[in-house]
Every structure is written in structure tokens, then in C-alpha cells.
Design a protein around this motif. Structure first.
Motif, mmCIF file in Angstrom:
data_model
loop_
_atom_site.group_PDB
_atom_site.id
_atom_site.type_symbol
_atom_site.label_atom_id
_atom_site.label_comp_id
_atom_site.label_asym_id
_atom_site.label_seq_id
_atom_site.Cartn_x
_atom_site.Cartn_y
_atom_site.Cartn_z
ATOM 1 N N VAL A 351 -25.389 68.516 1.554
ATOM 2 C CA VAL A 351 -24.305 68.308 0.718
ATOM 3 C C VAL A 351 -23.169 67.531 1.088
ATOM 4 C CG1 VAL A 351 -22.696 69.649 -0.572
ATOM 5 C CG2 VAL A 351 -24.794 70.654 -0.488
ATOM 6 N N ALA A 352 -23.152 67.243 2.388
ATOM 7 C CA ALA A 352 -21.971 66.524 3.023
ATOM 8 C C ALA A 352 -22.199 65.121 2.495
ATOM 9 C CB ALA A 352 -21.884 66.901 4.527
ATOM 10 N N TYR A 353 -23.074 64.628 2.645
ATOM 11 C CA TYR A 353 -23.373 63.352 2.435
ATOM 12 C C TYR A 353 -22.523 62.687 0.878
ATOM 13 C CZ TYR A 353 -26.683 62.190 6.125
ATOM 14 O OH TYR A 353 -27.175 62.035 7.206
ATOM 15 N N THR A 354 -22.730 63.467 -0.280
ATOM 16 C CA THR A 354 -22.319 63.159 -1.524
ATOM 17 C C THR A 354 -21.543 64.491 -2.127
ATOM 18 O OG1 THR A 354 -24.656 63.272 -2.248
ATOM 19 C CG2 THR A 354 -23.537 61.077 -1.809
ATOM 20 N N PRO A 355 -20.794 65.125 -1.574
ATOM 21 C CA PRO A 355 -20.627 66.672 -1.872
ATOM 22 C C PRO A 355 -20.342 66.873 -3.204
ATOM 23 C CG PRO A 355 -18.907 65.403 -0.504
ATOM 24 C CD PRO A 355 -20.107 64.827 -0.385
ATOM 25 N N LEU A 356 -19.487 65.831 -4.106
ATOM 26 C CA LEU A 356 -19.104 66.059 -5.394
ATOM 27 C C LEU A 356 -20.316 66.059 -6.127
ATOM 28 C CD1 LEU A 356 -16.101 63.792 -5.583
ATOM 29 C CD2 LEU A 356 -15.886 66.255 -5.321
ATOM 30 N N ASP A 357 -21.326 65.012 -6.136
ATOM 31 C CA ASP A 357 -22.383 65.141 -6.932
ATOM 32 C C ASP A 357 -23.191 66.012 -6.602
ATOM 33 O OD1 ASP A 357 -24.011 63.629 -8.909
ATOM 34 O OD2 ASP A 357 -25.343 63.326 -7.004
ATOM 35 N N MET A 358 -23.726 66.562 -5.243
ATOM 36 C CA MET A 358 -24.603 67.354 -4.862
ATOM 37 C C MET A 358 -24.284 68.765 -5.363
ATOM 38 S SD MET A 358 -27.299 66.261 -2.905
ATOM 39 C CE MET A 358 -27.773 67.208 -1.408
#
Length: 396
Positions: A351-358
Motif C-alpha cells: 500500500v505504501a507505494y501508492t496509498p491513495l489508489d491502493m
């Protein structure tokens, strides 16, 4: 690219003989010539002294090649140790942030950029997410409706880390320029994968890592600063290179090197220069066509594997070489490790890579295949064969 051209590129890439590499979005395989450039500079430093052999022509070559790649002037290019460091330096130079100022981002924004923005939010700025269109891309029409005098920055991750989306960077740039709003592009996955013209993009800042599709060494990154935008940026850190002594005091440079320091790895820049020149020689249009052809066919074949779900965004037929998926019964990291045991490299993101989208899509993690132009159909066959075997066996 013809089969003969692909064979030549693979023969010039030592890693192709030992591994099937589909993790170019994490870090690609460098060519032997790039390795030779690094080792050659290190050898010169060993024999003649690191300071004495720090030939300025190495940096000039790298800067010229980067400028050619982006359709700009060498003076608009700075080098950094990572894409995140480059973006953070530029973002922090926009401050100080005032209460009520607005920052608009796409839902797919890179987590490292959001971490920088969090400090501005703590100072009173507002972070707002631009809605997506029906394909999952940033909606240009929705962005238009959000514009007001309090918007200080529009930030876009062009090719997100967790799927095949190609965001409409040029159209968003047109909106930013129309309203005179600062526009930052994270092109970490774009550079070396598709054409990138900063004049057409209308961006003020653009960053990208050397290690990904550019096939340069780790520890290198590019930072483009639009010349007319330079005066708006006040770096938080300066030294005798970025702000040289003029006899009366220290004065900041008026080019992008105000974001550099006097200490730099000349060996890594020698490798980056070679990688950039190789990319320019191939041409990003040919690279894009090759990656597009391979990844389209791979997506279609992945859909036929039982229990495998693709998690891509963007209109079909207009996607990048990043393919996100999950496999029923398998943890994504464990899947990556199991494939590695068979000499196949892929990526796995949380999730940390793209938290808003994930979070918006309810994804805890994804496995990621990233295709480059020197991958082959034969390698794809091997990858698909292993994935079928793992789908049938399940995690044990």
C-alpha cells in the motif's frame, strides 16, 4: 525493433544470460557498456586520484544526453541520488507553505511524494485528490472544476507504480499553464519507456530515476527545472557549487545545478551518461512500440490463467509496460520469491507505494510484471508457464 536488433541488445546485456528479468520498473539490467563506463572511471580514480580524475566532460555528457531525451537545454538538468530526493528538493523549495493553500494530486501519487507533502499539510496546506475518469485516469475536466486562486501546486505521477495507467500528463499541463499554477511530474516509470517532451508537457518540474527503464545505475536521477520557473524555487540546502562565492557573498546559481552539491559520484554519472546515450540512440518511439507490443500480448495471455486477476487502470490499448496482478492463494511477496527461485524476477508492491489508489481499490498488495524492450516472447512463455504451475499448486 527487428529480432536481430533485440538479439544485439541482449548480447550487450550480461544479465540476460543469467536471469529472466521482468522487474524493470524496480531496476533494469544495465548494458556491459554502462558497466564499463562505471568501472573505467573507478579505475582512473584508483590510479590517478578521485579528485584529480573527476573529468567535467563526464557530467557534460550526461547533462547533454538528458537534455536531448527531454527536449530541453543542459542548463535545465540537475542530477540527484534518487528520484525521491530530486522531487523532495524541488517541492521543499516551493515553500514556505501557508494555511489554506491547496495542493492537487492524482489518486495514484507516489507514496514518497505524499510523504513530502505531509509536511506542507502540517503547516496548514490542504491536500486534495483529483477525481478519476471512467478509465481510472486523472480526470482533466474534474481538475478544471477544482481550480481557484488558492491552488499552489498540481502534482502528477505520470505512470503509477501499481499498474499500466498512463495519465494524461500533457492535458493536465495545459490546465496548469492556463492558470499559472506550478506543475510537477513524477516521470520515474516514464523515462526510457515512452517519449517525454517537457515543452509539450508544460511542466515546471519533472523527475525520473536512472535505474528503471533508462537502465542506468542505482543512485542516479534526473531533475528538470523549467528555466522560467527557477526563480520561484529556493533550495533548503546550498553549498559552494549551488551557491558559489562571488567575492561579496554566496549567490545561488541561475540554472538547475542550484539543486546539486559539489560532492558527486563521477563513476555513476559516467554510467548514467552511457545509458542515456543508448536510450537516445534507440529512440523512445521505437522503445514504446516494442514495450507496447510485448505487454499487450502478455496481458491477454495472463487473463487465461485460472485464479489470476489483473489490476490495471487506463483505457485498453493505451497502457504502459507495468502489469499489476494477484494470484489466488498466493501472497504477492511469496510469489515473487518463488519465481526468483526459478530465475525469474518480478516486483511486488504494498500500500505504501501508492496509498491513495491502493486503498481506494481495496488492494493490500500487488505483484508486478514490468516489460522492457529487450524482453522476448520466449521469456514471456517461461514466465507464463511458471505462473500456471503456481496457480495449479497454490501456496505451500
Amino acid at each position: 525493433m527487428t529480432p536481430a536488433e533485440v538479439a544485439r541488445l541482449r548480447a550487450a546485456t550480461p544479465g540476460c544470460a543469467s536471469v529472466i528479468h521482468f522487474n524493470h520498473a524496480g531496476a533494469s539490467l544495465p548494458s556491459q557498456a554502462t558497466l564499463d563506463a562505471i568501472l573505467g572511471q573507478l579505475q582512473r580514480e584508483t590510479l590517478g586520484g578521485p579528485m584529480e580524475t573527476a573529468d567535467q566532460s563526464v557530467q557534460a555528457r550526461a547533462r547533454s544526453a538528458a537534455a536531448s531525451l527531454l527536449n530541453t537545454e543542459p542548463e535545465a538538468i540537475a542530477f540527484a541520488s534518487s528520484g525521491s530526493a530530486a522531487w523532495g528538493m524541488a517541492f521543499n523549495a516551493l515553500g514556505p507553505w501557508q494555511s489554506g493553500e491547496r495542493i492537487l494530486v492524482g489518486r495514484h501519487e507516489w507514496g514518497g511524494n505524499l510523504a513530502c507533502i505531509a509536511r506542507a499539510v502540517a503547516a496548514g496546506a490542504q491536500l486534495e485528490v483529483i477525481p478519476c475518469d471512467e478509465t481510472g485516469a486523472v480526470s482533466v475536466s474534474a481538475l478544471q472544476q477544482m481550480i481557484d486562486p488558492k491552488v499552489k501546486l498540481i502534482a502528477l505521477t505520470w505512470l503509477p507504480a501499481n499498474g499500466g495507467l498512463i495519465n494524461p500528463a500533457e492535458a493536465i499541463g495545459a490546465v496548469a499553464r492556463q492558470h499559472g499554477i506550478a506543475y510537477f511530474i513524477d516521470a520515474g516509470q516514464a523515462l526510457g519507456q515512452l517519449p517525454c517532451d517537457v515543452q509539450a508537457l508544460n511542466c515546471d518540474v519533472l523527475k525520473g530515476a536512472g535505474r528503471k527503464f533508462l537502465r542506468g545505475p542505482r543512485g542516479t536521477a534526473l531533475l528538470y527545472i523549467r528555466p522560467g520557473f527557477m526563480e520561484r524555487l529556493q533550495p533548503t540546502q546550498l553549498d559552494v557549487l549551488s551557491a558559489p562565492w562571488d567575492g561579496a557573498g554566496f549567490t545561488m546559481r541561475n540554472d538547475a545545478r542550484r539543486f546539486e552539491t559539489s560532492e558527486v559520484s563521477v563513476a555513476l554519472l559516467a554510467g548514467l551518461a552511457n545509458a542515456l546515450e543508448e536510450c537516445n540512440a534507440l529512440g523512445t518511439t521505437a522503445i514504446r512500440q516494442r514495450i507496447d507490443g510485448l505487454s499487450r500480448g502478455l496481458r491477454e495471455r495472463l487473463l487465461k490463467i485460472p485464479g489470476l486477476t489483473l489490476h490495471n487502470l487506463g483505457p485498453q490499448g493505451h497502457q504502459s509496460g507495468l502489469i499489476a496482478f494477484t494470484l489466488k492463494g498466493w501472497d504477492c511477496v511469496e510469489l515473487k520469491l518463488r519465481l526468483a527461485q526459478h530465475g525469474i524476477n518480478i516486483g511486488a508492491n504494498g500500500v505504501a507505494y501508492t496509498p491513495l489508489d491502493m486503498q481506494a481499490r481495496g488492494l493490500e498488495s500487488i505483484a508486478r510484471i514490468a516489460v522492457s524492450y529487450f524482453n522476448t516472447e520466449e521469456e514471456i512463455d517461461v514466465l507464463l508457464g511458471r505462473l500456471r504451475e503456481l496457480a495449479e499448486s497454490g501456496s505451500d
